[in-house]
Design a protein around this motif. Structure first.
Motif, PDB file in Angstrom:
ATOM      1  N   UNK A 162       0.795  -1.232   0.000  1.00 40.54           N
ATOM      2  CA  UNK A 162       0.000   0.000   0.000  1.00 40.54           C
ATOM      3  C   UNK A 162       0.823   1.275   0.000  1.00 40.54           C
ATOM      4  N   UNK A 163       2.070   1.187   0.439  1.00 40.40           N
ATOM      5  CA  UNK A 163       2.817   2.443   0.545  1.00 40.40           C
ATOM      6  C   UNK A 163       4.215   2.327  -0.053  1.00 40.40           C
ATOM      7  N   UNK A 164       4.475   1.219  -0.784  1.00 39.12           N
ATOM      8  CA  UNK A 164       5.806   0.992  -1.334  1.00 39.12           C
ATOM      9  C   UNK A 164       6.880   1.114  -0.263  1.00 39.12           C
ATOM     10  N   UNK A 165       6.530   0.744   0.954  1.00 43.61           N
ATOM     11  CA  UNK A 165       7.482   0.897   2.052  1.00 43.61           C
ATOM     12  C   UNK A 165       8.156  -0.436   2.335  1.00 43.61           C
ATOM     13  N   UNK A 166       9.458  -0.440   2.259  1.00 42.75           N
ATOM     14  CA  UNK A 166      10.214  -1.639   2.579  1.00 42.75           C
ATOM     15  C   UNK A 166      10.799  -1.516   3.974  1.00 42.75           C
ATOM     16  N   UNK A 167      11.004  -0.265   4.385  1.00 41.90           N
ATOM     17  CA  UNK A 167      11.465  -0.015   5.743  1.00 41.90           C
ATOM     18  C   UNK A 167      10.803   1.290   6.208  1.00 41.90           C
ATOM     19  N   UNK A 168      11.182   1.757   7.351  1.00 41.05           N
ATOM     20  CA  UNK A 168      10.558   2.984   7.834  1.00 41.05           C
ATOM     21  C   UNK A 168      10.839   4.119   6.857  1.00 41.05           C
ATOM     22  N   UNK A 169       9.814   4.885   6.524  1.00 36.62           N
ATOM     23  CA  UNK A 169      10.018   5.956   5.543  1.00 36.62           C
ATOM     24  C   UNK A 169      10.825   7.124   6.117  1.00 36.62           C
ATOM     25  N   UNK A 170      11.316   7.926   5.205  1.00 40.95           N
ATOM     26  CA  UNK A 170      11.927   9.193   5.622  1.00 40.95           C
ATOM     27  C   UNK A 170      10.799  10.169   5.932  1.00 40.95           C
ATOM     28  N   UNK A 171      11.074  11.175   6.684  1.00 37.84           N
ATOM     29  CA  UNK A 171      10.075  12.200   6.941  1.00 37.84           C
ATOM     30  C   UNK A 171       9.060  11.764   7.977  1.00 37.84           C
ATOM     31  N   UNK A 172       7.921  12.459   7.944  1.00 39.51           N
ATOM     32  CA  UNK A 172       6.905  12.177   8.948  1.00 39.51           C
ATOM     33  C   UNK A 172       6.127  10.928   8.583  1.00 39.51           C
ATOM     34  N   UNK A 173       5.750  10.163   9.609  1.00 36.46           N
ATOM     35  CA  UNK A 173       4.881   9.017   9.348  1.00 36.46           C
ATOM     36  C   UNK A 173       4.097   8.626  10.588  1.00 36.46           C
ATOM     37  N   UNK A 174       3.002   7.922  10.324  1.00 37.64           N
ATOM     38  CA  UNK A 174       2.228   7.331  11.400  1.00 37.64           C
ATOM     39  C   UNK A 174       1.706   6.008  10.866  1.00 37.64           C
ATOM     40  N   UNK A 175       2.134   4.937  11.485  1.00 40.27           N
ATOM     41  CA  UNK A 175       1.693   3.635  11.006  1.00 40.27           C
ATOM     42  C   UNK A 175       0.717   3.045  12.010  1.00 40.27           C
ATOM     43  N   UNK A 176      -0.437   2.656  11.507  1.00 41.73           N
ATOM     44  CA  UNK A 176      -1.473   2.115  12.362  1.00 41.73           C
ATOM     45  C   UNK A 176      -1.633   0.642  12.012  1.00 41.73           C
TER      46      UNK A 176
END
Ligand SMILES: Nc1ncnc2c1ncn2[C@@H]1O[C@H](COP(=O)(O)OP(=O)(O)OP(=O)(O)O)[C@@H](O)[C@H]1O
Ligand SMILES: [Mg+2]
Lengths: 242, 306
Positions: free
Chosen positions: B13-27
């Motif tokens: 859903x977010x093309x995220x393989x690891x924690x993203x750069x910048x601001x994030x909130x993962x639920x």
């Protein structure tokens, strides 16, 4: 070698049976550069589509390199080495020129290799490689891309349906060179449907199709003077109408 | 912290393989799993209802916010309220999205209510992807509501994607645009099996020179059903365009409902809708290049939904 034996193609229209290809017999030898010509509506495109398997024969038999391909699907024929550049190329939403060339070669070819095919048909490769093969391309551009897909496949039997149609005269010279090059370099058989004297002129053999039959078939030196000498296309059309 | 299924969902859903750069909130499964804020982007948990406020300072440029949601337990049903307060003169990318893996027998449902308050001259790119997986009999349900309030000369580019595995979606997107504001929406949707997807857009062009372009490309397979409704209301000198282009296959059902509502002589509104099967000539061309009919179909759909 492609052998067409007693090919017939009929369609039903308003409860009438129209015979488009009429008991046609034809043998096409390997490595020849052959131009098919003849009046509009004579059945040239239909014959090409029958060879590619796009249309289904009503009766008859097709033998390609000794193998009966009469019942083969389009895909099978393509994989056996037949290619076809359509008279009216289709377009796709979202599929790019590069994608199409990759599908044509069946490999993940590099951008450089793809560009070479585009250059061969006189397109400035960089401008086109990333464009979608959609209706934003002009008719002539689509036509060139269509030709490029067949060049990219490089199969032993290639059919081009009126490749010159819609291509401006400035590029036409180039296109003739493309086909002359193919003639020199390609070992396979090239079948071009054309009305152009310049293309007829580089043929090994000329076939004239009229009313769904082979009207003439022979070496260029024999057929071309007959075509130019007797009735040119205009005269023939006029005599037909009267 | 995040298990492998959740990581896989994040990737989808977010093309995220690891924690993203910048601001994030993962639920994850109804709870906050990770959060990061930056100097310009703050994320605050709401205290009256589930959800977060994302506050972006004036002049924030070239930054991103990721707020993906993953559900990997069967039977979770949640409604989450996220509000984005975007200052003036910003240029940010916001990536949302929800992935559901449901291997259980209970329905899993995530209903995200997103509100965007976009300040003057700000430019936002918003990407929202939906993805479902899991072979349980429990349904995967997503009902997102998106509200967008655009100030003068702001620009919002939304990409909404739902390609696989969501059983039921009812998406509602509403927008109000002030002078010179522009909103562009690209929706890509594929439904299969017994899935149902409804997408309703209502864009109000209130300010002079505002414009919108809502473009939907969809493929409906098997017995699935899609409804696309686009309403554009032109209250002033403005430009609105909505386009629905759908490929219908098998026993699918596709409905396109255009609604143009012009309340000013200088409102220029256009709607185009086309529904049809894959063109036979396209299949034939690709088959003549050596593809099977199935491969040709995949290429045509893949291109169409790109
Ligand atoms: N499905 C069909 N139904 C009715 N008529 C058809 C059908 N397919 C082909 N024809 C007719 O068959 C004839 C041969 O068509 P074809 O396209 O093969 O001609 P052609 O020799 O390629 O002509 P041109 O030089 O104009 O390209 C035409 O008269 C055409 O109208
Ligand atoms: Mg023809």
């Amino acid at each position: 070698m492609l052998e067409l034996k007693d090919l017939t193609y009929q369609v039903e229209e308003n409860n009438e049976t129209l015979t488009i290809i009429d008991h046609l017999d034809l043998t096409i030898d390997d490595g020849k550069f052959i131009v098919i010509t003849g009046p509009n509506g004579g059945g040239k495109s239909t014959l090409a589509k029958l060879i590619m398997g796009v249309k289904e024969l009503t009766s008859g038999q097709m033998i390609f390199d000794g193998e009966d391909i009469t019942e083969c699907s389009i895909t099978d024929r393509a994989r056996k080495g037949i290619s076809f550049a359509f008279q009216q190329p289709v377009h796709f939403k979202g599929i790019k020129v590069l994608d199409l060339l990759r599908l044509a070669t069946g490999k993940n070819i590099s951008v450089n290799t793809a560009c070479e095919y585009l250059s061969k048909v006189g397109l400035c490769a960089k401008e086109y490689i990333d464009r979608e093969v959609n209706s934003s391309l002009s008719g002539g551009e689509l036509k060139r891309i269509e030709i490029a897909t067949v060049l990219a496949r490089g199969t032993k039997f290639s059919i081009f349906d009126e490749p010159e149609a819609g291509i401006d005269i400035w590029s036409f010279q180039n296109l003739i060179q493309v086909f002359e090059n193919i003639r020199k370099t390609v070992k396979g058989t090239v079948l071009i449907i054309s009305h152009q004297e310049r293309i007829l002129n580089i043929a090994d053999e000329i076939i004239v199709i009229e009313n769904g039959k082979v009207k003439k078939h022979g070496p260029k030196d024999e057929i071309l003077p007959e075509l130019l000498g007797t009735a040119d296309a205009v005269n023939r059309a006029c005599s037909k109408m009267s | 912290m995040l298990d492998n299924i959740q990581k896989q969902l994040l990737k989808e859903v977010a093309d995220l393989y690891k924690m993203p750069k910048g601001a994030y909130n993962i639920r994850a499964n109804g709870e906050k799993a990770a959060r990061n804020t930056t100097e310009n982007i703050d994320i605050v948990t709401k205290d009256d209802k589930p959800g977060i406020d994302i506050i972006i300072k004036d002049g924030t440029k070239n930054e991103s916010v990721h707020i993906p949601v993953v559900l990997s337990e069967s039977g979770i049903k949640e409604t989450v309220y996220n509000d984005f307060y975007i200052g003036e003169d910003c240029d940010v990318v916001i990536v949302a999205g929800c992935g559901i893996s449901n291997c259980g027998t209970h329905d899993s449902e995530h209903d995200g209510v997103h509100r965007f308050f976009v300040g003057k001259n700000s430019k936002i790119r918003y990407v929202e992807k939906h993805y479902g997986e899991g072979d349980g009999s429990g349904k995967r349900i997503l009902n997102p509501v998106t509200e967008v309030y655009q100030k003068e000369n702001s620009f919002v580019d939304m990409e909404m994607v739902q390609i696989k595995g969501v059983d039921s979606t009812h998406r509602v997107t509403k927008a109000e645009l002030a002078e010179g504001a522009t909103m562009i929406v690209h929706e890509r949707l594929m439904t299969h099996g017994e899935q149902k997807a409804t997408s309703v857009y209502e864009v109000e062009l209130n300010g002079e020179g505002s414009s919108t372009d809502v473009i939907s490309r969809s493929v409906a397979k098997d017995n699935s059903e899609q409804i696309f409704e686009a309403a554009i209301i032109g209250n002033t000198v403005c430009n609105g365009h909505a386009e629905c282009d759908a490929i219908i296959m098998d026993n699918a059902h596709v409905v396109a409902v255009p609604k143009l509502d012009a309340r000013n002589v200088d409102a220029a509104l256009i709607h185009e809708a086309a529904i049809g099967k894959i063109a036979g000539e396209q299949l034939i061309k690709l088959m003549s290049l050596g593809l099977t009919e199935k491969e040709a179909e995949e290429q045509i759909i893949g291109g169409f939904l790109r």
